[in-house]
Design an enzyme around this catalytic site. Sequence first.
Site, PDB file in Angstrom:
ATOM      1  N   GLU A   1     -11.047  -6.841  -3.606  1.00  0.00           N
ATOM      2  CA  GLU A   1     -10.837  -7.884  -2.591  1.00  0.00           C
ATOM      3  C   GLU A   1     -12.039  -7.920  -1.652  1.00  0.00           C
ATOM      4  OE1 GLU A   1      -6.908  -7.948  -0.849  1.00  0.00           O
ATOM      5  OE2 GLU A   1      -7.735  -8.721   1.027  1.00  0.00           O
TER       6      GLU A   1
ATOM      7  N   HIS B   1       0.882  -1.177   0.000  1.00  0.00           N
ATOM      8  CA  HIS B   1       0.000   0.000   0.000  1.00  0.00           C
ATOM      9  C   HIS B   1       0.917   1.224   0.000  1.00  0.00           C
ATOM     10  CE1 HIS B   1      -2.273  -2.974   2.463  1.00  0.00           C
ATOM     11  NE2 HIS B   1      -3.376  -2.399   2.033  1.00  0.00           N
TER      12      HIS B   1
ATOM     13  N   ASP C   1      -5.045 -13.833  -1.753  1.00  0.00           N
ATOM     14  CA  ASP C   1      -4.319 -13.487  -0.539  1.00  0.00           C
ATOM     15  C   ASP C   1      -4.351 -14.723   0.333  1.00  0.00           C
ATOM     16  OD1 ASP C   1      -3.682 -10.955  -1.274  1.00  0.00           O
ATOM     17  OD2 ASP C   1      -4.760  -9.942   0.338  1.00  0.00           O
TER      18      ASP C   1
ATOM     19  N   ASP D   1       2.397   1.936   3.349  1.00  0.00           N
ATOM     20  CA  ASP D   1       3.429   1.033   3.887  1.00  0.00           C
ATOM     21  C   ASP D   1       4.826   1.501   3.525  1.00  0.00           C
ATOM     22  OD1 ASP D   1       1.237  -0.643   4.363  1.00  0.00           O
ATOM     23  OD2 ASP D   1       1.551  -1.724   2.473  1.00  0.00           O
TER      24      ASP D   1
HETATM   25  C1  XUL Z   1      -7.363  -6.562   5.077  1.00  0.00           C
HETATM   26  C2  XUL Z   1      -6.677  -6.967   3.831  1.00  0.00           C
HETATM   27  C3  XUL Z   1      -5.828  -5.943   3.154  1.00  0.00           C
HETATM   28  C4  XUL Z   1      -5.879  -6.035   1.663  1.00  0.00           C
HETATM   29  C5  XUL Z   1      -5.165  -4.907   0.963  1.00  0.00           C
HETATM   30  O1  XUL Z   1      -8.097  -7.556   5.675  1.00  0.00           O
HETATM   31  O2  XUL Z   1      -6.783  -8.094   3.420  1.00  0.00           O
HETATM   32  O3  XUL Z   1      -4.524  -6.095   3.609  1.00  0.00           O
HETATM   33  O4  XUL Z   1      -5.332  -7.218   1.212  1.00  0.00           O
HETATM   34  O5  XUL Z   1      -5.636  -3.662   1.322  1.00  0.00           O
HETATM   35 CO    CO Z   2      -5.895  -9.125   1.863  1.00  0.00          CO
END
Ligand code: XUL
Ligand code: CO
Length: 433
Positions: A229, A98, A293, A101
Amino acid sequence: MSYFDGIAPATFQGPDSTDPLAYRHYDPAEVVMGKTMEEHLRFAVAWWHSFAWPGTDPFGGQTFERPWFGDTMDLARAKADAAFDLFAILGQPYFCFHDADIRPEGANFAENTRNLEEIVDYIAAKMETGGPKLLWGTANLFSHRRYMSGAATNPDPDVFAFAAATVKTCLDATLKLGGENYVLWGGREGYETLLNTDLGKERQQAGRFLTMVVDYAKKIGFNGTILIEPKPQEPSKHQYDYDVATVYGFLKEFGLEGEVKVNIEQGHAILAGHSFEHELAMAASMAIFGSIDMNRNDYQSGWDTDQFPDNPREVALAYYEVIRAGGFTTGGTNFDAKLRRQSLDAEDLVAAHIGAMDVCARGFKAAAAMWEDGALEQARAARYVGWSRGDAPALLQEGTLETIAECVLRDDINPQPRSGRQEKLENVVSQFI
Ligand code: XUL
Ligand code: CO
């Protein structure tokens, strides 16, 4: 001097190794189903959990003391140096970040943008000397207090504007670093109470926002994939991107189903009351599967614990759906996972990623073997074989309730239940894990 001094680059040593910092299953060069493991899995390290997260939980503050913590450009560069030192140990092909970060928070939008551009140049220079590529970039539109009531869905147009401008800078940064995807996770795009919320209006704002993101990405020649997401709640009580099916409905409503795909997170699937593989299969069936993820949630605490994966069977069933979906194209396996807050040491960061990559490799190889064996797919096909017989296809395409009723009466159709054979299929899975 590196934060990771004394830790050697991780090597593949095979399943008999007893070294907890060695790959036992992940050999990046191993060819499975015609591609290397590195090409299949496309591992990415997440900047936020591994380099920015201080070890807080809802009841306690910072436990980690990293030498790069603090809000200056010098420390942001030190953080990037540490990140690339970890990448050199792990040898993974990608990372994700991000904006918040990688750069210190500025006093206003102009300063945020300057900080971001400067650190992006610094990271670009490091990438030129080797190391991983950018799987995806994203904007943090949820941590700063200005976003407490949402970003795109905020009742205040100034916040909407600030968020839109910020996403522009993050798309620019992602393009500059050769990112293969751009992610939008709507952490605060939801609401706490309906008593103060115009839900219909907020969803329209989110639709407009996403349309602008797609338009701008095209305008600057970003060829990567835009990903949403899904997550059902946390931090917002009710989040608009609840799960894959909800996101698909949203994309359809705004005519974006051909433009945007999903980044599916294991823990978010669990929070939504689904399994990870359910969400993957749902996305594939809607042609919006993009990336994952990878993490795991604690099944007792009921909140988003973002742990590194450690369960080969769960991982295998997930990668089986990835394989059924045709595998990753621009997507990959991002470890959206953090250490436990007592895991203070540099070695803990290394061990966490090595273990996670290894369990993914083990699960993937099991999934690939199940796929190549074909027993599961044969059983699945056999279960639906009736639909290819006789006039069954016509029944589905041309039938009406009246014609079908005539048919059932005429032929005295009297269906007999057949076993779903779940336990037998579970035994087939166990042969491979
Ligand atoms: C939060 C999450 C974030 C996203 C990116 O739960 O998963 O880290 O992956 O903003
Ligand atoms: Co995530």
